[in-house]
Design an enzyme around this catalytic site. Structure first.
Site, short mmCIF file in Angstrom:
data_model
loop_
_atom_site.label_atom_id
_atom_site.label_comp_id
_atom_site.label_asym_id
_atom_site.label_seq_id
_atom_site.Cartn_x
_atom_site.Cartn_y
_atom_site.Cartn_z
N SER A 125 0.81 -1.23 0.00
CA SER A 125 0.00 0.00 0.00
C SER A 125 0.84 1.27 0.00
CB SER A 125 -0.95 0.02 1.21
OG SER A 125 -0.23 -0.19 2.41
N ASP A 240 4.16 -7.80 6.56
CA ASP A 240 4.70 -9.00 7.22
C ASP A 240 5.07 -8.70 8.66
OD1 ASP A 240 5.39 -11.19 4.90
OD2 ASP A 240 5.62 -9.16 4.14
N HIS A 375 0.14 5.15 6.95
CA HIS A 375 0.63 5.28 5.59
C HIS A 375 1.30 6.63 5.36
CE1 HIS A 375 -2.28 1.94 5.09
NE2 HIS A 375 -1.38 1.53 4.22
#
Length: 512
Positions: A125, A240, A375
């Protein structure tokens, strides 16, 4: 429905509440009550012994959470639906002078910025630029691929959009460079071009993205597949690490590295004339200080392991980050990608020790983050693009391993106008070592301030142990119940307040 799904529905519903009108408000409330019903059923279905362990929110905590949610949503309503025009003014001046045009080289070790004809990117993303231009939680779900640090092609450097393609265009010209993503949309959108990143992707998804990229490159009539030089940037691992404390072998460091190597093998076997930036993953546990307002709640959705309140969990994530980085370097230390003169992979380490930018008072600078507190905002994409570019023209063994605000553009040297590779870095590093030795010889004995050149190639680790798990199924269910209940109460509180202000006109039935 999983705990993650319930929490996701909850936060998205709350984020949308201030904009709901008429009959849509009824659907929103139905959804909230469904969450509550699921939580209640889950509680009833639990064994008594487990049910007794479920944490109960006291009234003061409940009131505080509802108030925080309501205040944040109300504050964001002012700019609801609006997208910012990027005018940060923080972009460094670009002062590099392009070299003379010439025939394309046959060796990747002689590749100049002027020679690049195609750009592409793989990842998650962040590379999809999720939330990059969002002004609030109401529009944070968009992917503004046109401003993505490694592949965005919107506007230009002069117009304030700092991306690797826009930097390269200063050398190649606008018409020469192909593949940069533009506008807003998902991986299949018209403007995605060669940005094959998918939000939520993990290392396991890299081989699939590599195959997709090969198909796109071969199928594009504007690309001279055999002769065009291509720069591909791969960055993966944040998701992850954000889930590594929950178990699952997909997040083992060795498995993580194996998936990356498989993706590189696919590109090696199928794509000619390619320079690959393999960007080291950053330590997501460094996000923990960004926890004011709703950030704690939002972090529990997007990166629970990296921002866990248990310090030992965060330390385990930091340790796993080091293993990811070590094994990423180890992929290249095998020497398997050195048998071709038109293919190379270079580790770009600028994220290795990068920390959250801070304001003058020492607090995290939230202007680098999207409204979800995780983000990159466009300002951070700008910064990452500069850092990536600088790493590309720094010799291996002398690359910067962190970024900080204010980093300026570096320019290719006249004697070495190429992107640095393992092969063409050797002479540069040797020259630096000789200069350091000469400087040391001129200093007094015992002086300790002589700069030391880093070792040319680092050793990797094969340790693949996972951090300890920190939750069980009963804990997950308990969190679902608590969050579901908070969502219902917060939603009701918001609607009641809006009704009192006359912001909603409830419509019982459509009469027309």
């Amino acid at each position: 429905m999983t705990s993650a799904a319930v929490r996701a529905i909850c936060i998205l519903t709350l984020a949308r509440l201030p904009r709901q009108k008429s009959t849509r408000t009824r659907y929103t409330m139905k959804l909230l009550w469904v969450v509550a019903a699921l939580a209640a059923l889950g509680l009833l279905a639990m064994p008594a012994a487990v049910r007794a362990d479920v944490p109960v929110l006291d009234q003061a905590t409940l009131d505080r959470v509802v108030a925080e949610v309501g205040e944040a949503a109300a504050a964001q309503e002012v700019n609801a639906g609006a997208e910012e025009t990027h005018v940060s003014g923080d972009e460094p001046p670009f002062w590099c002078t392009p070299g003379e045009p010439g025939p394309a080289p046959t060796s990747v070790h002689k590749l100049r910025p002027e020679d690049v004809r195609v750009v592409a990117a793989m990842g998650d993303s962040i590379t999809a630029a999720f939330g990059a231009k969002a002004s609030s939680l109401l529009n944070v779900l968009g992917e503004w691929r046109g401003v993505s640090w490694s592949i965005g092609g919107d506007k230009s450097l002069e117009e304030g959009v700092v991306t690797l393609p826009n930097i390269l265009r200063k050398f190649t010209g606008d018409a020469q460079l192909k593949g940069a993503s533009t506008g807003k949309g998902g991986p299949s959108s018209k403007g995605a071009h060669f940005n094959v990143a998918v939000s939520g992707a993990i290392a396991r998804d890299m081989p699939s993205q590599a195959r997709t990229l090969v198909e796109k490159l071969k199928g594009d009539a504007d690309v001279d597949f055999e002769n065009d030089w291509k720069v591909v940037t791969m960055w993966i691992g944040g998701n992850d690490l954000c889930a590594v404390c929950k178990g699952g072998e997909d997040h083992f460091a060795k498995v993580y590295a194996d998936y990356i190597e498989e993706a590189l093998d696919i590109l090696d076997q199928n794509v000619p004339r390619i320079f690959i930036n393999l960007v080291l993953i950053l330590d997501v546990s460094r996000l923990y200080p960004v926890h004011d307002g709703l950030c704690d709640l939002l972090h529990s959705f997007v990166c629970s392991c990296g921002t866990d309140k248990d310090q030992s969990v965060r330390e385990s994530v930091a340790e796993m980050t080091l293993k990811y980085q070590e094994l990423t370097n180890e992929i290249l230390n095998k020497g398997k990608y050195e048998d071709r003169d038109d293919f190379t992979v270079v580790v770009q380490p600028f994220f290795e020790y990068t920390d959250v930018p801070a304001k003058s008072d020492g607090k995290p600078d939230r202007s680098y983050f999207a409204p979800d507190c995780f983000h990159f905002a466009e300002k951070a994409h700008d910064a990452a693009a500069v850092a990536l570019w600088n790493n590309m023209i720094e010799p291996i063994g002398m690359k910067r391993t962190s970024w900080s605000p204010g980093e300026q553009f570096e320019c290719p040297g006249k004697e070495h106008p190429y992107f640095y590779t393992k092969k063409n870095s050797v002479a540069a590093v040797q020259a630096a070592k000789e200069a350091a030795t000469a400087a040391a010889a001129t200093k007094k004995a015992g002086d300790s301030d002589v700069p030391l050149v880093e070792e040319l190639f680092a050793e990797g680790s094969n340790d693949t142990a996972l951090p300890p798990k920190h939750n069980s199924s009963s804990t997950v269910l308990a969190v679902t119940i608590s969050v579901g209940s908070v969502c219902v109460l917060a939603g009701v509180a918001l609607l009641v307040r809006r009704n009192k202000r006359g912001g909603y006109q409830a419509v019982a039935e459509d009469s027309s």
